[in-house]
Design an enzyme around this catalytic site. Structure first.
Site, PDB file in Angstrom:
ATOM      1  N   ASP A 164      12.697  22.326  -1.520  1.00 31.54           N
ATOM      2  CA  ASP A 164      13.725  22.567  -2.771  1.00 31.54           C
ATOM      3  C   ASP A 164      15.028  22.171  -2.177  1.00 31.54           C
ATOM      4  OD1 ASP A 164      11.120  22.727  -4.389  1.00 31.54           O
ATOM      5  OD2 ASP A 164      11.442  25.160  -3.872  1.00 31.54           O
ATOM      6  N   ARG A 169     -11.548  -0.824  14.262  1.00 29.49           N
ATOM      7  CA  ARG A 169     -11.500  -0.594  13.048  1.00 29.49           C
ATOM      8  C   ARG A 169     -12.362  -0.305  11.616  1.00 29.49           C
ATOM      9  NH1 ARG A 169      -5.813   0.691   9.950  1.00 29.49           N
ATOM     10  NH2 ARG A 169      -5.401  -1.513  10.039  1.00 29.49           N
ATOM     11  N   ARG A 216       0.769 -10.695   7.138  1.00 30.29           N
ATOM     12  CA  ARG A 216       0.630  -9.365   6.319  1.00 30.29           C
ATOM     13  C   ARG A 216       1.833  -8.938   6.481  1.00 30.29           C
ATOM     14  NH1 ARG A 216      -4.310  -9.975   8.649  1.00 30.29           N
ATOM     15  NH2 ARG A 216      -4.071  -8.331   9.314  1.00 30.29           N
ATOM     16  N   LYS A 228       1.241  -1.420   0.273  1.00 26.03           N
ATOM     17  CA  LYS A 228       0.030  -0.552   0.053  1.00 26.03           C
ATOM     18  C   LYS A 228       0.614   0.939   0.238  1.00 26.03           C
ATOM     19  CE  LYS A 228      -0.344  -0.281   5.115  1.00 26.03           C
ATOM     20  NZ  LYS A 228      -1.222  -0.781   6.042  1.00 26.03           N
ATOM     21  N   CYS A 252      14.513  24.271   3.413  1.00 31.63           N
ATOM     22  CA  CYS A 252      13.415  24.926   2.135  1.00 31.63           C
ATOM     23  C   CYS A 252      12.862  23.799   1.742  1.00 31.63           C
ATOM     24  CB  CYS A 252      14.175  25.963   1.755  1.00 31.63           C
ATOM     25  SG  CYS A 252      15.921  26.432   2.244  1.00 31.63           S
ATOM     26  N   TYR A 298      15.755  30.993   5.464  1.00 31.84           N
ATOM     27  CA  TYR A 298      15.044  31.233   5.688  1.00 31.84           C
ATOM     28  C   TYR A 298      13.927  32.016   7.141  1.00 31.84           C
ATOM     29  CZ  TYR A 298      12.819  30.595   1.288  1.00 31.84           C
ATOM     30  OH  TYR A 298      12.004  30.728  -0.050  1.00 31.84           O
ATOM     31  N   HIS A 330      -6.902  -7.805  12.226  1.00 32.96           N
ATOM     32  CA  HIS A 330      -5.157  -7.521  12.547  1.00 32.96           C
ATOM     33  C   HIS A 330      -5.181  -6.650  13.880  1.00 32.96           C
ATOM     34  CE1 HIS A 330      -2.220  -4.095  10.665  1.00 32.96           C
ATOM     35  NE2 HIS A 330      -2.934  -3.354  11.342  1.00 32.96           N
TER      36      HIS A 330
HETATM   37  C1  LIG Z   1      -0.950  -1.469   6.636  1.00 32.94           C
HETATM   38  C2  LIG Z   1      -1.471  -3.124   7.046  1.00 32.94           C
HETATM   39  C3  LIG Z   1      -0.170  -4.168   7.059  1.00 32.94           C
HETATM   40  C4  LIG Z   1       0.704  -4.354   6.782  1.00 32.94           C
HETATM   41  O1  LIG Z   1       1.543  -3.540   8.301  1.00 32.94           O
HETATM   42  P1  LIG Z   1       3.248  -3.628   8.557  1.00 32.94           P
HETATM   43  O2  LIG Z   1       2.950  -2.915  10.543  1.00 32.94           O
HETATM   44  O3  LIG Z   1       3.772  -2.872   7.606  1.00 32.94           O
HETATM   45  O4  LIG Z   1       4.250  -4.965   8.944  1.00 32.94           O
HETATM   46  C5  LIG Z   1      -1.287  -5.546   7.524  1.00 32.94           C
HETATM   47  N1  LIG Z   1      -1.884  -5.757   7.735  1.00 32.94           N
HETATM   48  C6  LIG Z   1      -3.549  -4.271   7.395  1.00 32.94           C
HETATM   49  C7  LIG Z   1      -4.368  -5.143   7.725  1.00 32.94           C
HETATM   50  C8  LIG Z   1      -3.313  -3.143   7.125  1.00 32.94           C
HETATM   51  O5  LIG Z   1      -3.379  -2.400   7.424  1.00 32.94           O
END
Ligand SMILES: *Cc1c(COP(=O)(O)O)cnc(C)c1O
Length: 366
Positions: free
Chosen positions: A297, A130, A210, A35, A295, A249, A157
């Site tokens: 850039d 969530r 994941r 992602k 800055c 700046y 998760h």
């Molecule tokens: C972002 C995410 C992950 C990966 O998490 P990490 O901590 O980067 O390994 C896995 N599952 C879900 C649902 C996430 O949103």
């Protein structure tokens, strides 16, 4: 070649090593999380290299990211982790994209749309609060509502897996297993762990995981994983100033003596946070501080002596650990990685050589 000397170097060998290490460590199938444009790597490269190193599919946060990967020619399975609007499910089916089923309400609106054969993973709420179905009863009801769809997976998760010894992980996992056991359904994919849980938490009833940050070598605790990113620029202007000269700046820094001041073509619009003012970079074996405000850039660095134009400056990488930069900015490495902007050229290294160069803003060959 590229035209501005500011680049993110991506060590694809380290990325593949991390993937193989995690596969061996967990003995489960990997859903590689790519992602946020592959955590800054660019999504297509992150996804393709993950598959080549042994991942079974990839996951992204939203449907747009999934479509982007498809349109760039990625053919393997893609799971969308966030909520996709029910009116987008036809596009998901057309593009063979797997969606997360976040609630009973969502399941019902999808059923009403008349679609069938949609590929789904059920999300179970276990304590992150969530997304997800809230109870075994809701999960059972969802399966009935989704009888015409292809429910291939089930997942949850963890909210606190970066804390290796916490009971909350057990609580979430046990809630998940309770829901799983209440369902009479042949799930092909059962997954809970993100990176930190994959490294430190044992699960009996899952067959996949994941990881995201661990692929880049930045889990919460020190590990045997390798850092993948280095952020570099080059000195493109240099001068010696007398004492009492104000830099940048707001004139927050004034030279104390005769000083060598270098300018580099990188700023906060590239992802070099303004709050790095005063902190150090690494140049030819030594550290030197940014002076004056960073800055949009450009930024200025105080040297000890003359250095030639074109000298490489490490902003983070092997000598300025990303964890150090994250600490000084009171954040985590991923926050910095994902804010490296698309103005920064990505240089990919494989087997010690430059493999590919992508300027994310150029859709023409360079
Ligand atoms: C972002 C995410 C992950 C990966 O998490 P990490 O901590 O980067 O390994 C896995 N599952 C879900 C649902 C996430 O949103």
């Amino acid at each position: 070649m590229f035209y501005r000397d500011t680049w993110l170097e991506v060590d694809l060998d380290a990325y593949a090593y991390n993937i193989r290490y995690l596969l061996k460590h967990t003995q489960k199938q990997m859903i590689a999380v790519v992602k946020a444009n592959g955590y800054g790597m660019t999504a297509l490269v992150a996804a393709k290299e993950a598959m080549a190193a042994g991942a079974s599919m990839v996951a992204v946060a939203n449907f747009d990211e999934a479509l982007d990967l498809r349109n760039r020619g990625f053919c393997d399975d893609i799971l969308v982790l966030g909520v996709t609007r029910p009116d987008s499910v036809l596009a998901a089916k057309k593009n063979n994209i797997i969606l997360t089923m976040p609630s009973l309400t969502w399941a019902k609106s999808v059923a009403q749309s008349g679609i069938s054969g949609l590929r789904l993973h059920l999300k179970i709420e276990t304590g992150m609060n969530r997304l997800g179905l809230e109870s075994p009863k809701e999960a059972q009801a969802a399966l009935v509502v989704l009888k015409d769809q292809s429910v291939e997976g089930i997942f949850t998760h963890y909210s606190s897996s970066d804390d290796a010894n916490n009971d909350y992980n057990d609580l979430q996992y046990n809630r998940f297993v309770k829901v799983l056991k209440s369902l009479d359904h042949p799930f092909q994919w059962i997954h809970c762990s993100n990176s930190d849980a994959a490294l430190h938490y044992k699960e009996e009833h899952t067959n996949a995981f994941r990881p995201g940050c661990a692929l880049l070598g930045v889990p919460a605790a020190p590990s045997e994983l390798k850092l993948v990113y280095g952020f570099y620029t080059k000195i493109n202007h240099l001068k010696q100033l007398e004492a009492g000269q104000a830099i940048s700046y707001g004139r927050e820094y004034t030279t104390q003596a005769k000083e060598w001041i270098a300018t580099v073509p990188v700023g906060y619009a590239d992802g070099l946070r303004r709050a790095n003012s005063g902190y150090e970079v690494y140049i030819s074996g030594q550290r030197y501080p940014f002076v004056g405000r960073i800055c949009m850039d450009q930024a200025m660095i105080r040297l000890d002596s003359f250095l030639p134009l074109g000298t490489t400056v490490e902003l983070f990488g092997p000598h300025i650990p990303i964890q150090e930069m994250a600490e000084r900015l009171k954040t985590i490495p991923l926050d910095i990685y994902t804010s490296i902007s698309d103005r920064v050229t990505r240089v990919y290294r494989k087997h010690g050589e430059v493999d590919q160069i992508i300027n994310p803003r150029f859709d023409f060959p360079i």
